[in-house]
Design a protein around this motif. Structure first.
Motif, PDB file in Angstrom:
ATOM      1  N   TYR A 423       0.869  -1.161  -0.209  1.00  0.00           N
ATOM      2  CA  TYR A 423       0.025  -0.134   0.045  1.00  0.00           C
ATOM      3  C   TYR A 423       0.812   1.242  -0.087  1.00  0.00           C
ATOM      4  O   TYR A 423       1.933   1.498   0.626  1.00  0.00           O
ATOM      5  N   ALA A 424       0.438   2.195  -0.829  1.00  0.00           N
ATOM      6  CA  ALA A 424       1.275   3.356  -1.030  1.00  0.00           C
ATOM      7  C   ALA A 424       0.961   4.337   0.165  1.00  0.00           C
ATOM      8  O   ALA A 424       1.555   5.089   1.043  1.00  0.00           O
ATOM      9  N   VAL A 425      -0.544   4.452   0.497  1.00  0.00           N
ATOM     10  CA  VAL A 425      -0.989   5.025   1.597  1.00  0.00           C
ATOM     11  C   VAL A 425      -2.055   4.254   2.299  1.00  0.00           C
ATOM     12  O   VAL A 425      -2.781   3.410   1.742  1.00  0.00           O
ATOM     13  N   TYR A 426      -1.880   4.212   3.625  1.00  0.00           N
ATOM     14  CA  TYR A 426      -2.690   3.256   4.453  1.00  0.00           C
ATOM     15  C   TYR A 426      -2.944   3.942   5.769  1.00  0.00           C
ATOM     16  O   TYR A 426      -2.308   4.671   6.353  1.00  0.00           O
ATOM     17  N   GLY A 427      -4.303   3.521   6.557  1.00  0.00           N
ATOM     18  CA  GLY A 427      -4.582   3.855   7.618  1.00  0.00           C
ATOM     19  C   GLY A 427      -4.501   2.916   8.861  1.00  0.00           C
ATOM     20  O   GLY A 427      -4.718   1.762   8.527  1.00  0.00           O
ATOM     21  N   LEU A 428      -4.108   3.497   9.872  1.00  0.00           N
ATOM     22  CA  LEU A 428      -3.617   2.616  11.044  1.00  0.00           C
ATOM     23  C   LEU A 428      -4.064   3.275  12.397  1.00  0.00           C
ATOM     24  O   LEU A 428      -4.126   4.582  12.351  1.00  0.00           O
ATOM     25  N   GLY A 429      -4.159   2.457  13.487  1.00  0.00           N
ATOM     26  CA  GLY A 429      -4.224   3.020  14.751  1.00  0.00           C
ATOM     27  C   GLY A 429      -3.241   2.392  15.525  1.00  0.00           C
ATOM     28  O   GLY A 429      -2.598   1.615  15.107  1.00  0.00           O
ATOM     29  N   TRP A 430      -3.002   3.284  16.747  1.00  0.00           N
ATOM     30  CA  TRP A 430      -1.921   2.945  17.720  1.00  0.00           C
ATOM     31  C   TRP A 430      -2.546   3.036  18.948  1.00  0.00           C
ATOM     32  O   TRP A 430      -2.755   4.247  19.471  1.00  0.00           O
ATOM     33  N   PHE A 431      -2.407   1.868  19.940  1.00  0.00           N
ATOM     34  CA  PHE A 431      -2.624   2.010  21.308  1.00  0.00           C
ATOM     35  C   PHE A 431      -1.265   1.702  21.779  1.00  0.00           C
ATOM     36  O   PHE A 431      -0.623   0.707  21.541  1.00  0.00           O
ATOM     37  N   PRO A 432      -0.895   2.454  22.655  1.00  0.00           N
ATOM     38  CA  PRO A 432       0.589   2.710  22.981  1.00  0.00           C
ATOM     39  C   PRO A 432       1.034   1.378  23.967  1.00  0.00           C
ATOM     40  O   PRO A 432       0.143   0.840  24.774  1.00  0.00           O
ATOM     41  N   ASP A 433       2.447   0.851  23.735  1.00  0.00           N
ATOM     42  CA  ASP A 433       2.716  -0.204  24.267  1.00  0.00           C
ATOM     43  C   ASP A 433       3.064   0.229  26.118  1.00  0.00           C
ATOM     44  O   ASP A 433       2.820  -0.553  26.975  1.00  0.00           O
ATOM     45  N   PHE A 434       3.305   1.259  26.122  1.00  0.00           N
ATOM     46  CA  PHE A 434       3.378   2.064  27.408  1.00  0.00           C
ATOM     47  C   PHE A 434       3.211   3.311  27.343  1.00  0.00           C
ATOM     48  O   PHE A 434       3.422   4.142  26.211  1.00  0.00           O
ATOM     49  N   PRO A 435       2.885   4.077  28.430  1.00  0.00           N
ATOM     50  CA  PRO A 435       2.507   5.464  28.400  1.00  0.00           C
ATOM     51  C   PRO A 435       3.994   6.314  28.497  1.00  0.00           C
ATOM     52  O   PRO A 435       3.947   7.145  29.430  1.00  0.00           O
ATOM     53  N   ASP A 436       4.472   6.550  27.481  1.00  0.00           N
ATOM     54  CA  ASP A 436       5.619   7.320  27.424  1.00  0.00           C
ATOM     55  C   ASP A 436       5.745   7.779  25.919  1.00  0.00           C
ATOM     56  O   ASP A 436       5.460   7.064  25.035  1.00  0.00           O
ATOM     57  N   SER A 437       6.132   8.922  25.766  1.00  0.00           N
ATOM     58  CA  SER A 437       6.103   9.546  24.509  1.00  0.00           C
ATOM     59  C   SER A 437       7.285   8.933  23.334  1.00  0.00           C
ATOM     60  O   SER A 437       6.801   8.882  21.989  1.00  0.00           O
ATOM     61  N   ASP A 438       8.167   8.197  24.099  1.00  0.00           N
ATOM     62  CA  ASP A 438       9.029   7.537  23.181  1.00  0.00           C
ATOM     63  C   ASP A 438       8.217   6.261  22.454  1.00  0.00           C
ATOM     64  O   ASP A 438       8.614   6.097  21.260  1.00  0.00           O
TER      65      ASP A 438
END
Length: 533
Positions: A423-438
């Motif tokens: 895919y050239a352009v694709y949509g995804l979501g992200w649920f963090p592995d842990f609560p840090d900006s890293d």
């Protein structure tokens, strides 16, 4: 009765006793009847994804919600957040000032659910197995900063890191660092199917039909030794084909609670207090949605195309027309509630502007319409996704600068195709592995990133990410995160769209619903109990 509960980080500890006062529970007993939790997450074992619950492969919020109760890690993030605390470990700490050497001692008497002893060698084996298999869909990137694991004794080991990393304890608290037994998990191969064995607070049995998990049944593990205090003996997670069917099951009492993913219409109804005998819990969330780009694909290889899209997308319209009060515009990979957040995309592109997008394309010598397809998954993030992408298509095409089509695909095929670069352009979501900006930066931009993206920025990888991880005081990492966000806004390897809240709806005889989700959207089924309404 119907109650709406808003959980805020600053006062979450005050809300728990208020809710508990609405019913009563005898600690650790769910009355013999399983507590049933509904989800729209789909769990399929097929040729593309044969091992959905192997900790060396699983790397999405739904699968991790299955793994957490069955697999134990050295550390566990407390229910209210904060620094990870010992779980399988009795003590863990950095032993140097550079955050490069991390020593852990295990609790005495640890056992797997089958009664076999759990030793430091099992921990070493488990983590080295994840990095050795290094599946491109998996979480090996979370552990790739481990240089060596030194087994000091049967109950003690030291992690020697390649570079300083103050976030390493959080990584040891994820299912990627879940402890497995050598006899049941081969060292170089994934474990196919839906079987999970570990030393976590529950044992797991699954009901499967046509290679699809219908439900996961968790039963209290008598061999568990760790920090968690279980408020029930049995929990069942039941998978539904859509949010509507899940909502009907909650209303009828077939299930006791539902979380992700509710539809925006359901959330509006529940928030208004229109459903009897249902408690509704709303809390700040760290979920984000974004567009990703295969920056090697000819259609988006010129960053002017990606910049023009950034100048055109109307996040406010998407949030208001598709998701309502459940979402808010996001102008950075890092959510607004996290330390180091900046509105880098707004600072660079301002409000949506056809004039600005046309200027960007003209300066890059692009004079014809840009033709591309926006890809999205039809069954992973809820019913709003198709509407969101229809609106994105409308916004881009209305400019006269783009000729955009959309294509929806089921998650089981979508995610492998995305990582393959289809895919050239694709949509995804992200649920963090842990609560840090890293964790909103490295998984997208670091080496071996979650997206399998060809985009490389050496300043981010070799300077700003390492610099940010040196800071034990995470607020001291703000400068590095600000630099990263500015680079991302200029290069647009990803295009942030919105961030969401998180919701739980539960029958009013269920206690602990306010603790059911962590700030990172981790499902904490051990907090659920039965009360008397």
């Amino acid at each position: 009765m119907n109650r709406k509960t808003l959980v805020l980080p600053a006062v979450v500890g005050l809300l728990a006793p208020i809710l508990a006062a609405c019913g009563s529970t005898d600690s650790g007993d769910s009355g013999g009847k399983a507590i049933v939790v509904g989800t729209t997450d789909s769990f399929v074992a097929d040729q593309e994804a044969p091992a959905p619950f192997d900790p060396a492969y699983a790397y999405d919020a739904g699968a991790w919600n299955i793994l957490r109760p069955a697999l134990q890690s050295l550390l566990q993030v407390p229910r209210g957040g904060g620094q990870p605390k010992p779980d399988a470990a009795s003590d863990c700490r950095f032993t140097d000032t550079e955050n490069e050497s991390y020593r852990c001692k295990l609790r005495s008497g640890l056992e797997f659910s089958n009664g076999d002893p759990l030793k430091a060698a099992d921990v070493k084996y488990s983590l080295e197995r994840v990095t050795r298999i290094n599946d491109r869909n998996g979480p090996a990137g979370l552990l790739d900063n481990i240089d060596t694991i030194e087994q000091v004794s049967d109950n003690e080991l030291v992690f020697h890191l390649k570079t300083p990393d103050a976030t390493f304890p959080y990584k040891l608290a994820t299912p990627a660092a879940g402890i497995v037994e050598k006899g049941t998990y081969e060292p170089n191969r994934l474990r196919n199917g839906f079987v999970v064995d570990g030393s976590g607070p529950y044992t797991l049995k699954t009901v499967v039909s046509n290679n699809r998990m219908q439900k996961a049944v968790f039963t209290k593990n008598p061999h568990y030794k760790g920090m968690l205090k279980l408020q029930n003996d049995k929990v069942e997670i039941r998978s539904f084909s859509d949010a509507g069917a899940m909502g009907v099951a909650l209303k009828s009492g077939d299930i006791d609670m539902m979380t992700r993913s509710m539809s925006p219409a359901q959330i509006r109804t529940l928030s208004a207090g229109a459903t009897q005998d249902i408690n509704f819990v709303e809390s700040p969330g760290l979920e984000i949605r974004y567009l990703g780009f295969n920056t090697d694909d000819p259609s988006v290889k010129n960053k002017a195309v990606r910049q023009a899209m950034a100048a055109l997308v109307d996040r406010g319209q998407i949030a208001s027309e598709v998701y309502g009060a459940t979402a808010e515009p996001l102008y950075s990979l890092i959510p607004s509630s996290m330390a180091g957040h900046t509105n880098s995309f707004f600072d660079k592109y301002g409000d949506p502007s056809k004039t600005e997008a046309a200027r960007i394309l003209h300066n890059a010598g692009i004079t014809s319409k840009v033709r591309l397809t926006l890809h999205y998954t039809t069954d992973h993030y809820g019913p709003g996704t198709a509407k969101e992408f229809a609106l994105l298509k409308q916004q881009l095409n209305a400019s006269g600068l783009f000729d955009v089509k959309t294509q929806g695909t089921k998650w089981a095929q979508y995610r492998p195709a995305q990582t393959h670069g289809d895919y050239a352009v694709y949509g995804l979501g992200w649920f963090p592995d842990f609560p840090d900006s890293d964790n909103f930066v490295a998984p997208f931009l670091g080496k071996g990133n979650f997206l399998n993206s060809p985009y490389v920025n050496n300043a981010i990888r070799t300077k700003y990410i390492p610099d940010s991880r040196r800071a034990a005081d995470r607020t001291a990492a703000t400068g590095a995160f600000e630099k990263i966000q500015d680079i991302v806004a200029n290069d647009v390897p990803v295009l942030p769209l919105w961030q969401g809240k998180q919701y739980v709806a539960a029958r009013d005889d269920l206690t602990g619903a306010e603790w059911a989700l962590s700030s990172s959207s981790a499902l904490q089924i051990w907090e659920l109990g039965r009360g008397v309404s």
